[in-house]
Scaffold this motif. Structure first.
Motif, PDB file in Angstrom:
ATOM      1  N   ASP A   1      10.325 -16.494 -14.389  1.00 28.84           N
ATOM      2  CA  ASP A   1      11.541 -17.312 -14.387  1.00 28.84           C
ATOM      3  C   ASP A   1      12.714 -16.612 -13.704  1.00 28.84           C
ATOM      4  O   ASP A   1      13.621 -17.270 -13.181  1.00 28.84           O
ATOM      5  N   ILE A   2      12.706 -15.273 -13.716  1.00 29.16           N
ATOM      6  CA  ILE A   2      13.801 -14.524 -13.107  1.00 29.16           C
ATOM      7  C   ILE A   2      13.880 -14.793 -11.612  1.00 29.16           C
ATOM      8  O   ILE A   2      14.963 -14.820 -11.018  1.00 29.16           O
ATOM      9  N   PHE A   3      12.706 -15.003 -10.980  1.00 30.94           N
ATOM     10  CA  PHE A   3      12.670 -15.126  -9.531  1.00 30.94           C
ATOM     11  C   PHE A   3      13.107 -16.491  -9.015  1.00 30.94           C
ATOM     12  O   PHE A   3      13.496 -16.613  -7.851  1.00 30.94           O
ATOM     13  N   ILE A   4      13.040 -17.520  -9.856  1.00 37.47           N
ATOM     14  CA  ILE A   4      13.314 -18.871  -9.377  1.00 37.47           C
ATOM     15  C   ILE A   4      14.714 -19.003  -8.783  1.00 37.47           C
ATOM     16  O   ILE A   4      14.865 -19.483  -7.646  1.00 37.47           O
ATOM     17  N   PRO A   5      15.788 -18.597  -9.479  1.00 36.22           N
ATOM     18  CA  PRO A   5      17.122 -18.700  -8.853  1.00 36.22           C
ATOM     19  C   PRO A   5      17.273 -17.789  -7.638  1.00 36.22           C
ATOM     20  O   PRO A   5      18.022 -18.110  -6.706  1.00 36.22           O
ATOM     21  N   LEU A   6      16.553 -16.651  -7.627  1.00 38.52           N
ATOM     22  CA  LEU A   6      16.620 -15.757  -6.472  1.00 38.52           C
ATOM     23  C   LEU A   6      15.985 -16.414  -5.249  1.00 38.52           C
ATOM     24  O   LEU A   6      16.487 -16.296  -4.132  1.00 38.52           O
ATOM     25  N   VAL A   7      14.874 -17.104  -5.476  1.00 40.94           N
ATOM     26  CA  VAL A   7      14.206 -17.809  -4.386  1.00 40.94           C
ATOM     27  C   VAL A   7      15.094 -18.928  -3.847  1.00 40.94           C
ATOM     28  O   VAL A   7      15.187 -19.138  -2.631  1.00 40.94           O
ATOM     29  N   GLN A   8      15.766 -19.622  -4.741  1.00 42.44           N
ATOM     30  CA  GLN A   8      16.683 -20.682  -4.304  1.00 42.44           C
ATOM     31  C   GLN A   8      17.790 -20.101  -3.440  1.00 42.44           C
ATOM     32  O   GLN A   8      18.194 -20.697  -2.435  1.00 42.44           O
ATOM     33  N   ARG A   9      18.260 -18.920  -3.812  1.00 42.76           N
ATOM     34  CA  ARG A   9      19.272 -18.251  -2.999  1.00 42.76           C
ATOM     35  C   ARG A   9      18.721 -17.938  -1.606  1.00 42.76           C
ATOM     36  O   ARG A   9      19.413 -18.078  -0.600  1.00 42.76           O
TER      37      ARG A   9
END
Length: 205
Positions: A121-129
Motif C-alpha cells: 500500500d505504501i507504493f500506490i501513492p508513490l506510483v501515482q506521483r
C-alpha cells in the motif's frame, strides 16, 4: 536490553544464513559466546527467539524503505534502490530459511506475509506521483504490477525449478525487476532507469 538486542540480531543472521531447523539453541549460544542458560533467561525457546528475530527484521525493512523513500527524488529512483536492496537481501537468505519458516513456524510465516501485504500500500501513492511526473505509464494497473513483482521474488526464494547451476540466482532477480520497471516506464522513465543503473554500478565498483 543490550544483551537481548545482540542475541536477536546475531540469531537473525544465523537463521537467514543457515535456516531455522539446522540452528539449535546450543549453536546460537556458542556463536554468541554465552551460556545456554543465559540464552533461555532471555527467550523461553527457539520459537520465541525466532518471533523476535522476525519482528526485528520487519522493523529494519520498514526503516530502510522509509530511508529510501525520503532520500529519493522520484519513483524510478525509489524502485531502483529497492531493487538493489532486494538483490542484496536475497543473496543473504538461504532457501532453507523460507522453507523452515513456512513448514515449521507457519503462524510466524503468515504474520510476516501480512506485513508484506501492508507494505504494498505504501507504493500506490508513490506510483501515482510517478505517473504525474511522466515517468510511469498511466494505462496499467500498478497495484497488480506490484503484486506480480513480489510474487516473482517469492518464487525465486522457494522454487527449485530455476537452473541456478547455470545462472547466478541474483541474475534471475535482476531480470525480473528490470523487466518490471521497463514495462511500467514511459520513454522518459527508460532514460532515468538507465542513468540510475549506471550510478548503481559505479557505487558497486
Amino acid at each position: 536490553m543490550e544483551l537481548r538486542y545482540r542475541i536477536i540480531d546475531e540469531a537473525r543472521h544465523l537463521f537467514l544464513r543457515h535456516g531455522i531447523k539446522s540452528m539449535t539453541m546450543d549453536d546460537i549460544a556458542n556463536h554468541l559466546g554465552i551460556s545456554k542458560r543465559t540464552l533461555y533467561e532471555q527467550f523461553k525457546n527457539k520459537e520465541d527467539l525466532l518471533a523476535a528475530c522476525m519482528e526485528m527484521h520487519s522493523m529494519h525493512a520498514e526503516d530502510e524503505l522509509q530511508r529510501i523513500i525520503s532520500s529519493s527524488e522520484n519513483i524510478i529512483t525509489i524502485m531502483m534502490k529497492m531493487y538493489a536492496k532486494l538483490l542484496s537481501d536475497s543473496n543473504q537468505v538461504c532457501k532453507a530459511f523460507v522453507y523452515d519458516l513456512k513448514k515449521h513456524y507457519h503462524h510466524i510465516y503468515l504474520a510476516a506475509e501480512q506485513q508484506h501485504y501492508n507494505r504494498v500500500d505504501i507504493f500506490i501513492p508513490l506510483v501515482q506521483r510517478g505517473i504525474d511526473e511522466g515517468f510511469i505509464r498511466d494505462d496499467i494497473n500498478m497495484e497488480v504490477c506490484l503484486w506480480l513483482v513480489k510474487c516473482q521474488f517469492r518464487s525465486l526464494m522457494i522454487d527449485d525449478f530455476l537452473p541456478t547451476d547455470r545462472f547466478a540466482h541474483n541474475e534471475f532477480a535482476r531480470m525480473s525487476i528490470l523487466n518490471f520497471l521497463r514495462g511500467m516506464a514511459t520513454p522518459q522513465g527508460y532514460q532515468l532507469i538507465d542513468e540510475t543503473m549506471e550510478q548503481l554500478k559505479e557505487k558497486a565498483m
